[in-house]
Design an enzyme around this catalytic site. Structure first.
Site, PDB file in Angstrom:
ATOM      1  N   ARG A 183       0.914  -1.332  -0.033  1.00  0.00           N
ATOM      2  CA  ARG A 183      -0.018   0.002   0.082  1.00  0.00           C
ATOM      3  C   ARG A 183       0.718   1.399  -0.079  1.00  0.00           C
ATOM      4  NH1 ARG A 183      -4.250  -2.674   0.784  1.00  0.00           N
ATOM      5  NH2 ARG A 183      -2.740  -4.039   1.997  1.00  0.00           N
ATOM      6  N   THR A 184       1.799   1.022   0.908  1.00  0.00           N
ATOM      7  CA  THR A 184       2.649   2.435   0.909  1.00  0.00           C
ATOM      8  C   THR A 184       3.391   2.847  -0.414  1.00  0.00           C
ATOM      9  OG1 THR A 184       2.826   2.120   3.485  1.00  0.00           O
ATOM     10  CG2 THR A 184       4.484   3.846   2.478  1.00  0.00           C
ATOM     11  N   ARG A 194      11.651   2.906   3.024  1.00  0.00           N
ATOM     12  CA  ARG A 194      11.086   1.855   4.164  1.00  0.00           C
ATOM     13  C   ARG A 194      12.627   0.947   4.427  1.00  0.00           C
ATOM     14  NH1 ARG A 194       5.880  -1.022   4.917  1.00  0.00           N
ATOM     15  NH2 ARG A 194       5.029   1.137   5.293  1.00  0.00           N
ATOM     16  N   LYS A 201      25.448  -7.404  -2.044  1.00  0.00           N
ATOM     17  CA  LYS A 201      26.794  -7.777  -2.112  1.00  0.00           C
ATOM     18  C   LYS A 201      27.685  -6.895  -0.768  1.00  0.00           C
ATOM     19  CE  LYS A 201      26.432  -7.337  -7.042  1.00  0.00           C
ATOM     20  NZ  LYS A 201      25.914  -6.412  -8.103  1.00  0.00           N
ATOM     21  N   HIS A 228       6.259   6.356  10.996  1.00  0.00           N
ATOM     22  CA  HIS A 228       5.517   6.166   9.731  1.00  0.00           C
ATOM     23  C   HIS A 228       4.873   7.523   9.442  1.00  0.00           C
ATOM     24  CE1 HIS A 228       4.055   4.477   6.017  1.00  0.00           C
ATOM     25  NE2 HIS A 228       3.361   3.335   6.829  1.00  0.00           N
TER      26      HIS A 228
END
Lengths: 148, 301
Positions: free
Chosen positions: B49-50, B99, B78, B127
């Site tokens: 959603r975000t 995020r 890596k 958030h």
């Protein structure tokens, strides 16, 4: 027999009123040089603290910054600079408003524990000894902190 | 405002400005043109959603999106540091939306790069774009943010969303009911912060009796991934299930919100009632994120 369980020093620094049992932690923070002459006393009796630890460092004057770096483990410590057997200067430790690179963040999920970076903590307010991590925003008491 | 990292950095004035811009963009998105601007999505964790609402927000304003979801196939695998990955992304884009599972990751990246950084969730910490879209949703559904009665229901201990929402609403004289199982109560430090700010609240273990009083019911999922102990999760997972029948006595203006995804905490028969507002809430995310992108890219008038 009140004092002088350890020899007086000619020039250097005396750190008094360290909470009993914390002298080794204080030394670990101050990181004496290999050539420094250091005397350390444990469990001396004290009116104010009942028991206290004490450190004398011969030939080295601690800067205020070095002094403040022990504030988290020894908040009531008194520091005397000794010159020619006399106290030339006295100061108390103070928790700095901003502590950089000195302690690690106790939160295992904090980014500072995952990336090669410097920790930054800000003193919540001058009356408390609570520190807020600049990154994960969590607040810890001074006693929860581990020195790097 | 250079970055959007934490609700703590956001003044009440700035918050209101963003709410206003979201409202105006919902009516007329053509007022902002982000063409030839590139948003880099750095998603170290899965998110539907975000991420998609950010992409939609950027694209509907004419902008472009590049990015990664998860670390497989990227240089992170890596062993590249977060700072290096972010510095490269900053060379490819005009704004970074990220995020990350570690708390404080977005703040750290914002110190490493010259482009604006938006925190789209850093572990259990912040958030802010969710908090802002929640505020916008409450404002839009009630016509005001002031003096509302809100029930926050479910996992109040680990629920980052409800923590920020409580703080975000605190300046607007709310009355909160914190409804949770005893093991998932609102953390004590948040309760004491709210008391200090003069916010009134009551803690409850059941939701039925307060339904006729409230304007907003904010339901959260009890998240399995936040529990160290499986047994503890099994005990509380079905504690609060909101059904259409349960909402019979609700006020006409009452709206049910949920950050989604829901599992079973709101039954599907609620969807067709006038109280269901969680899908509108998800849509509002696009307008709010448009407002945030436009503001940070210096295009807000």
């Amino acid at each position: 027999m009140k004092e002088l369980k350890v020899d007086p020093i000619k020039n250097g620094t005396v750190i008094d009123h360290i909470p009993a049992g914390r002298v080794q932690r204080v030394l670990a923070i101050l990181k004496p040089r290999a050539t420094d002459v250091v005397m350390m006393g444990m469990n001396f009796s004290s009116k104010a603290m009942k028991k206290k630890d004490i450190i004398k460092i011969e030939g080295r004057e601690l800067t205020q910054n070095e002094v403040n770096s022990i504030a988290l483990v020894a908040p009531a410590a008194k520091v005397s600079i000794i010159r020619d057997f006399k106290v030339a200067q006295k100061s108390r430790v103070e928790i700095p408003k901003r502590i950089e690179g000195l302690v690690s963040c106790p939160n295992p999920k904090c980014i500072t524990n995952a990336e090669p970076m410097t920790t930054i903590f800000n003193l919540e307010d001058s009356s408390s000894r609570d520190l807020a991590c600049q990154y994960c925003e969590r607040v810890f008491t001074a006693d929860e902190m581990t020195h790097i | 405002m250079k970055h959007l990292i934490s609700m703590r950095d956001l003044s009440a004035d700035k918050t209101l400005q963003l709410l206003k811009l979201a409202e105006s963009l919902e009516k007329d998105p053509s007022q902002i043109d982000l063409s030839r601007r590139v948003m880099a999505a750095m998603f170290y964790e899965a998110s539907t959603r975000t991420r998609m609402s950010f992409e939609s927000a950027m694209k509907r304003l004419g902008g472009e999106v590049i990015g990664m979801v998860g670390t497989s196939g990227t240089s992170v695998e890596k062993g590249e540091t977060l700072a290096d990955t972010a510095k490269i992304m900053a060379r490819y884009s005009d704004i970074i939306v990220m995020r990350h599972p570690m708390e404080g990751a977005a703040r750290y990246v914002s110190e490493q790069v010259d482009v604006p950084v938006v925190n789209a969730g850093d572990g259990a910490n912040q958030h802010p774009t969710q908090s802002l879209l929640d505020l916008y949703t409450i404002l839009k559904s009630q016509g005001t943010l002031k003096g509302l009665k809100l029930a926050l229901v479910g996992d109040l201990k680990y629920g980052r969303t409800v923590h920020s929402l409580a703080y975000a609403l605190a300046p607007f004289n709310p009355t909160f009911y914190f409804v949770s199982p005893k093991s998932l109560r609102m953390p004590a430090h948040i309760l004491s912060d709210l008391t200090q700010k003069g916010v009134s609240y009551k803690e409850k273990t059941t939701v039925e009796n307060i339904i006729p009083e409230i304007d907003i019911m904010y339901v959260t999922r009890i998240q399995r991934e936040r529990f160290p102990d499986r047994e503890e999760y099994e005990k509380v997972k079905n504690a609060y299930i909101i059904t259409a029948n349960l909402l019979r006595k609700a006020k006409d203006n009452m709206k049910v919100l949920h950050p989604l995804p829901r599992v079973n905490e709101i039954t599907t028969d609620v969807d067709s009632t006038k109280y269901a507002y969680y899908f509108d809430q998800a849509e509002n995310g696009v307008y709010m994120r448009q407002a945030i992108l436009a503001t940070l890219l210096g295009e807000a008038k």
